[in-house]
Design an enzyme around this catalytic site. Structure first.
Site, PDB file in Angstrom:
ATOM      1  N   GLU A   1       4.044   3.538  13.540  1.00  0.00           N
ATOM      2  CA  GLU A   1       3.560   4.600  12.667  1.00  0.00           C
ATOM      3  C   GLU A   1       3.590   5.941  13.375  1.00  0.00           C
ATOM      4  O   GLU A   1       3.499   6.008  14.603  1.00  0.00           O
ATOM      5  CB  GLU A   1       2.105   4.312  12.246  1.00  0.00           C
TER       6      GLU A   1
ATOM      7  N   LYS B   1      -6.189   9.327  13.801  1.00  0.00           N
ATOM      8  CA  LYS B   1      -7.201  10.290  13.370  1.00  0.00           C
ATOM      9  C   LYS B   1      -8.439   9.532  12.886  1.00  0.00           C
ATOM     10  O   LYS B   1      -8.673   9.387  11.680  1.00  0.00           O
ATOM     11  CB  LYS B   1      -6.605  11.144  12.241  1.00  0.00           C
TER      12      LYS B   1
ATOM     13  N   VAL C   1      -1.887  17.858  10.470  1.00  0.00           N
ATOM     14  CA  VAL C   1      -0.816  18.087  11.442  1.00  0.00           C
ATOM     15  C   VAL C   1       0.556  17.791  10.830  1.00  0.00           C
ATOM     16  O   VAL C   1       0.699  16.909   9.978  1.00  0.00           O
ATOM     17  CB  VAL C   1      -1.027  17.251  12.727  1.00  0.00           C
TER      18      VAL C   1
ATOM     19  N   ASP D   1       4.911  15.420   7.570  1.00  0.00           N
ATOM     20  CA  ASP D   1       5.251  16.511   6.656  1.00  0.00           C
ATOM     21  C   ASP D   1       4.053  17.009   5.851  1.00  0.00           C
ATOM     22  O   ASP D   1       3.017  16.352   5.773  1.00  0.00           O
ATOM     23  CB  ASP D   1       6.324  16.045   5.671  1.00  0.00           C
TER      24      ASP D   1
ATOM     25  N   ARG E   1       8.754  18.477   8.571  1.00  0.00           N
ATOM     26  CA  ARG E   1       8.957  17.149   9.163  1.00  0.00           C
ATOM     27  C   ARG E   1       9.815  17.221  10.436  1.00  0.00           C
ATOM     28  O   ARG E   1       9.658  16.437  11.356  1.00  0.00           O
ATOM     29  CB  ARG E   1       9.678  16.270   8.140  1.00  0.00           C
TER      30      ARG E   1
HETATM   31  O1  PRP Z   1      -3.825   6.069   7.080  1.00  0.00           O
HETATM   32  P1  PRP Z   1      -3.292   6.620   5.797  1.00  0.00           P
HETATM   33  O2  PRP Z   1      -4.276   7.553   5.120  1.00  0.00           O
HETATM   34  O3  PRP Z   1      -2.800   5.573   4.866  1.00  0.00           O
HETATM   35  O4  PRP Z   1      -2.102   7.580   6.149  1.00  0.00           O
HETATM   36  C1  PRP Z   1      -1.100   7.230   7.072  1.00  0.00           C
HETATM   37  C2  PRP Z   1       0.235   7.271   6.413  1.00  0.00           C
HETATM   38  O5  PRP Z   1       0.454   8.591   5.868  1.00  0.00           O
HETATM   39  C3  PRP Z   1       1.723   9.052   6.277  1.00  0.00           C
HETATM   40  O6  PRP Z   1       2.708   8.704   5.361  1.00  0.00           O
HETATM   41  P2  PRP Z   1       2.884   9.458   3.975  1.00  0.00           P
HETATM   42  O7  PRP Z   1       2.218   8.667   2.910  1.00  0.00           O
HETATM   43  O8  PRP Z   1       2.442  10.881   4.116  1.00  0.00           O
HETATM   44  O9  PRP Z   1       4.429   9.380   3.715  1.00  0.00           O
HETATM   45  P3  PRP Z   1       5.623   9.803   4.644  1.00  0.00           P
HETATM   46  O10 PRP Z   1       5.804   8.667   5.617  1.00  0.00           O
HETATM   47  O11 PRP Z   1       6.752   9.960   3.710  1.00  0.00           O
HETATM   48  O12 PRP Z   1       5.259  11.084   5.327  1.00  0.00           O
HETATM   49  C4  PRP Z   1       1.985   8.347   7.583  1.00  0.00           C
HETATM   50  O13 PRP Z   1       3.360   8.200   7.836  1.00  0.00           O
HETATM   51  C5  PRP Z   1       1.308   7.015   7.444  1.00  0.00           C
HETATM   52  O14 PRP Z   1       2.189   6.017   6.982  1.00  0.00           O
END
Ligand code: PRP
Length: 120
Positions: free
Chosen positions: A35, A67, A94, A100, A106
């Site tokens: 992740e 976080k 961030v 992003d 991104r």
């Molecule tokens: O702990 P959470 O609150 O579930 O957030 C974490 C998720 O959020 C972001 O993805 P996002 O949904 O923004 O999609 P992306 O990967 O396209 O940026 C990141 O890549 C994690 O997968």
């Protein structure tokens, strides 16, 4: 697929899967989720449940950022899985390094903090 060197001479082949847009590595029945950030924990919680339902004997997580101040879902790793985190992130929005805001920023080669007036 990636090749991971293991020990001095052995090479372990790990396959990279894309499943519901989440990337994870697989070796035997062990799963390694990769992740960029763990925020509320809901994505990870769903992924862990999914991998466990598919028969994973252990699920480890490697996340660039964590976080904990925003955590809403406490996830539990499977088996002897471990949680590897690069850095603890304060409660800022961030971007960069793959993260992003509405598909922007991104590709930044650094982690930036978004000004609150941009998303509030
Ligand atoms: O702990 P959470 O609150 O579930 O957030 C974490 C998720 O959020 C972001 O993805 P996002 O949904 O923004 O999609 P992306 O990967 O396209 O940026 C990141 O890549 C994690 O997968």
């Amino acid at each position: 697929m990636i090749l991971l060197h293991h020990g001095k001479e052995n090479i372990v082949l790990l396959q990279v899967y894309t499943d519901t847009a989440v990337h994870y590595l697989s070796y035997d029945k062990r799963r390694y989720s990769v992740e960029d950030i763990v925020d509320t924990g809901s994505t990870l919680s769903c992924l862990i449940a999914h991998l466990e339902s598919k028969g994973a004997s252990s699920v480890s997580v490697c996340s660039f950022l964590d976080k904990p101040a925003r955590r809403k879902v406490q996830f539990e790793l499977v088996g002897k899985g471990k949680f590897y985190r690069g850095f603890e992130c304060p409660d800022y929005f961030v971007v960069g390094y793959g993260m992003d805001f509405a598909e922007l920023y991104r590709n930044l080669a650094y982690v930036g903090v978004l000004k609150p007036e941009l998303y509030k």
